[in-house]
Design a protein around this motif. Structure first.
Motif, PDB file in Angstrom:
ATOM      1  N   TYR A 187       0.832  -1.195   0.000  1.00  0.00           N
ATOM      2  CA  TYR A 187       0.000   0.000   0.000  1.00  0.00           C
ATOM      3  C   TYR A 187       0.868   1.248   0.000  1.00  0.00           C
ATOM      4  CZ  TYR A 187       1.046   0.869   4.932  1.00  0.00           C
ATOM      5  OH  TYR A 187       1.688   1.126   6.115  1.00  0.00           O
ATOM      6  N   THR A 188       0.232   2.356  -0.299  1.00  0.00           N
ATOM      7  CA  THR A 188       0.900   3.635  -0.188  1.00  0.00           C
ATOM      8  C   THR A 188      -0.121   4.648   0.323  1.00  0.00           C
ATOM      9  OG1 THR A 188       2.348   5.217  -1.333  1.00  0.00           O
ATOM     10  CG2 THR A 188       0.433   4.438  -2.547  1.00  0.00           C
ATOM     11  N   VAL A 189       0.376   5.728   0.881  1.00  0.00           N
ATOM     12  CA  VAL A 189      -0.491   6.767   1.424  1.00  0.00           C
ATOM     13  C   VAL A 189      -0.276   8.033   0.600  1.00  0.00           C
ATOM     14  CG1 VAL A 189      -1.157   8.084   3.467  1.00  0.00           C
ATOM     15  CG2 VAL A 189      -0.239   5.755   3.720  1.00  0.00           C
ATOM     16  N   ILE A 190      -1.337   8.521   0.010  1.00  0.00           N
ATOM     17  CA  ILE A 190      -1.241   9.705  -0.842  1.00  0.00           C
ATOM     18  C   ILE A 190      -1.710  10.935  -0.064  1.00  0.00           C
ATOM     19  CG2 ILE A 190      -2.099  10.814  -2.931  1.00  0.00           C
ATOM     20  CD1 ILE A 190      -2.280   8.068  -4.194  1.00  0.00           C
ATOM     21  N   HIS A 191      -0.836  11.937  -0.005  1.00  0.00           N
ATOM     22  CA  HIS A 191      -1.152  13.212   0.651  1.00  0.00           C
ATOM     23  C   HIS A 191      -1.249  14.351  -0.358  1.00  0.00           C
ATOM     24  CE1 HIS A 191      -0.405  11.714   4.748  1.00  0.00           C
ATOM     25  NE2 HIS A 191       0.543  10.994   4.195  1.00  0.00           N
ATOM     26  N   HIS A 192      -0.535  14.215  -1.472  1.00  0.00           N
ATOM     27  CA  HIS A 192      -0.370  15.316  -2.399  1.00  0.00           C
ATOM     28  C   HIS A 192      -0.162  14.757  -3.797  1.00  0.00           C
ATOM     29  CE1 HIS A 192       0.669  19.502  -3.226  1.00  0.00           C
ATOM     30  NE2 HIS A 192       1.574  19.014  -4.054  1.00  0.00           N
ATOM     31  N   PRO A 193      -0.613  15.390  -4.836  1.00  0.00           N
ATOM     32  CA  PRO A 193      -1.324  16.660  -4.912  1.00  0.00           C
ATOM     33  C   PRO A 193      -2.792  16.489  -4.522  1.00  0.00           C
ATOM     34  CG  PRO A 193      -1.097  15.762  -7.111  1.00  0.00           C
ATOM     35  CD  PRO A 193      -0.379  14.810  -6.160  1.00  0.00           C
ATOM     36  N   ALA A 194      -3.351  17.484  -3.906  1.00  0.00           N
ATOM     37  CA  ALA A 194      -4.719  17.421  -3.405  1.00  0.00           C
ATOM     38  C   ALA A 194      -5.720  17.819  -4.498  1.00  0.00           C
ATOM     39  CB  ALA A 194      -4.874  18.326  -2.195  1.00  0.00           C
ATOM     40  N   PHE A 195      -6.155  16.815  -5.254  1.00  0.00           N
ATOM     41  CA  PHE A 195      -7.169  17.061  -6.274  1.00  0.00           C
ATOM     42  C   PHE A 195      -8.523  17.284  -5.610  1.00  0.00           C
ATOM     43  CE2 PHE A 195      -4.059  14.656  -8.813  1.00  0.00           C
ATOM     44  CZ  PHE A 195      -3.957  15.488  -9.919  1.00  0.00           C
ATOM     45  N   PRO A 196      -9.305  18.219  -6.127  1.00  0.00           N
ATOM     46  CA  PRO A 196     -10.669  18.400  -5.608  1.00  0.00           C
ATOM     47  C   PRO A 196     -11.473  17.109  -5.803  1.00  0.00           C
ATOM     48  CG  PRO A 196     -10.064  20.210  -7.089  1.00  0.00           C
ATOM     49  CD  PRO A 196      -8.976  19.170  -7.195  1.00  0.00           C
ATOM     50  N   GLY A 197     -12.334  16.817  -4.858  1.00  0.00           N
ATOM     51  CA  GLY A 197     -13.175  15.631  -4.979  1.00  0.00           C
ATOM     52  C   GLY A 197     -12.659  14.439  -4.216  1.00  0.00           C
ATOM     53  N   TYR A 198     -11.476  14.577  -3.611  1.00  0.00           N
ATOM     54  CA  TYR A 198     -10.895  13.480  -2.840  1.00  0.00           C
ATOM     55  C   TYR A 198     -10.654  13.936  -1.400  1.00  0.00           C
ATOM     56  CZ  TYR A 198      -9.961  11.292  -7.348  1.00  0.00           C
ATOM     57  OH  TYR A 198     -10.096  10.738  -8.591  1.00  0.00           O
ATOM     58  N   GLU A 199     -10.735  13.002  -0.487  1.00  0.00           N
ATOM     59  CA  GLU A 199     -10.414  13.309   0.902  1.00  0.00           C
ATOM     60  C   GLU A 199      -9.083  12.658   1.248  1.00  0.00           C
ATOM     61  OE1 GLU A 199     -13.552  12.696   3.682  1.00  0.00           O
ATOM     62  OE2 GLU A 199     -15.048  13.533   2.330  1.00  0.00           O
ATOM     63  N   ALA A 230      -4.874  -6.487  -7.835  1.00  0.00           N
ATOM     64  CA  ALA A 230      -5.607  -5.283  -8.242  1.00  0.00           C
ATOM     65  C   ALA A 230      -5.199  -4.105  -7.374  1.00  0.00           C
ATOM     66  CB  ALA A 230      -7.109  -5.524  -8.122  1.00  0.00           C
ATOM     67  N   ILE A 231      -5.369  -2.935  -7.913  1.00  0.00           N
ATOM     68  CA  ILE A 231      -5.136  -1.690  -7.173  1.00  0.00           C
ATOM     69  C   ILE A 231      -6.494  -1.089  -6.835  1.00  0.00           C
ATOM     70  CG2 ILE A 231      -4.234   0.663  -7.288  1.00  0.00           C
ATOM     71  CD1 ILE A 231      -2.081  -0.406  -9.198  1.00  0.00           C
ATOM     72  N   SER A 232      -6.642  -0.647  -5.600  1.00  0.00           N
ATOM     73  CA  SER A 232      -7.907  -0.077  -5.169  1.00  0.00           C
ATOM     74  C   SER A 232      -7.634   0.866  -3.993  1.00  0.00           C
ATOM     75  CB  SER A 232      -8.875  -1.191  -4.758  1.00  0.00           C
ATOM     76  OG  SER A 232     -10.135  -0.662  -4.407  1.00  0.00           O
ATOM     77  N   GLN A 233      -8.694   1.299  -3.381  1.00  0.00           N
ATOM     78  CA  GLN A 233      -8.579   2.154  -2.204  1.00  0.00           C
ATOM     79  C   GLN A 233      -8.931   1.352  -0.963  1.00  0.00           C
ATOM     80  OE1 GLN A 233     -10.612   5.896  -2.584  1.00  0.00           O
ATOM     81  NE2 GLN A 233     -10.308   6.435  -0.447  1.00  0.00           N
ATOM     82  N   LEU A 234      -8.177   1.571   0.093  1.00  0.00           N
ATOM     83  CA  LEU A 234      -8.448   0.938   1.381  1.00  0.00           C
ATOM     84  C   LEU A 234      -9.266   1.920   2.215  1.00  0.00           C
ATOM     85  CD1 LEU A 234      -7.913  -1.477   3.250  1.00  0.00           C
ATOM     86  CD2 LEU A 234      -5.730  -0.417   3.854  1.00  0.00           C
TER      87      LEU A 234
END
Ligand SMILES: [Zn+2]
Length: 136
Positions: free
Chosen positions: A70-82, A98-102
């Motif tokens: 896994y990886t943790v995304i902080h940036h770039p902060a696109f609108p529409g994502y938390e 597969a790649i997905s969101q946790l």
């Protein structure tokens, strides 16, 4: 209608539109299967790498998986994502990766090898996508 920006949508083409269509109909995680040799493949693509057949069908995966990485995304902060976003590389029970969101998981609780289950997340604009959460 929501005034919040929505998630960036995946580009749809002849190789993957069926997959998103199945998710929108409630299949939590479809997996393409070669009609020639039965080999599963994800993400969807036109030709089997085992037997070169272009014929295929699909199965509904169980939704059970384990966390490969896994990886943790902080940036770039696109609108529409938390943010932060936990992006998971999962090993599906059927053998595909597969790649997905946790989701529904504190960052400090993430462990490689943890058991996960898929569910469909519906965004405010109605867009549906599979996400994974820890098995309680
Ligand atoms: Zn094949």
């Amino acid at each position: 209608m929501s005034s919040k920006p929505s998630r960036i949508k995946p580009p749809l083409g002849p190789d993957n539109a069926w997959w998103w269509d199945q998710v929108s109909k409630g299949t939590v995680f479809p997996i393409q299967r070669c009609s020639g040799c039965g080999k599963l493949r994800h993400p969807p693509r036109p030709i089997c790498d085992a037997c070169r057949s272009m014929e295929w069908n699909w199965i509904a995966a169980s939704g059970r998986a384990t966390l490969h990485s896994y990886t943790v995304i902080h940036h770039p902060a696109f609108p529409g994502y938390e943010y932060p976003i936990l992006i998971a590389l999962v090993d599906l029970e059927e053998g595909e990766r597969a790649i997905s969101q946790l989701v529904d998981c504190d960052r400090d609780a993430v462990r490689i090898g943890m058991s996960l289950e898929a569910r469909i997340q519906t965004d405010a604009d109605g867009f549906k996508l599979p996400v994974f959460r820890p098995v309680a």
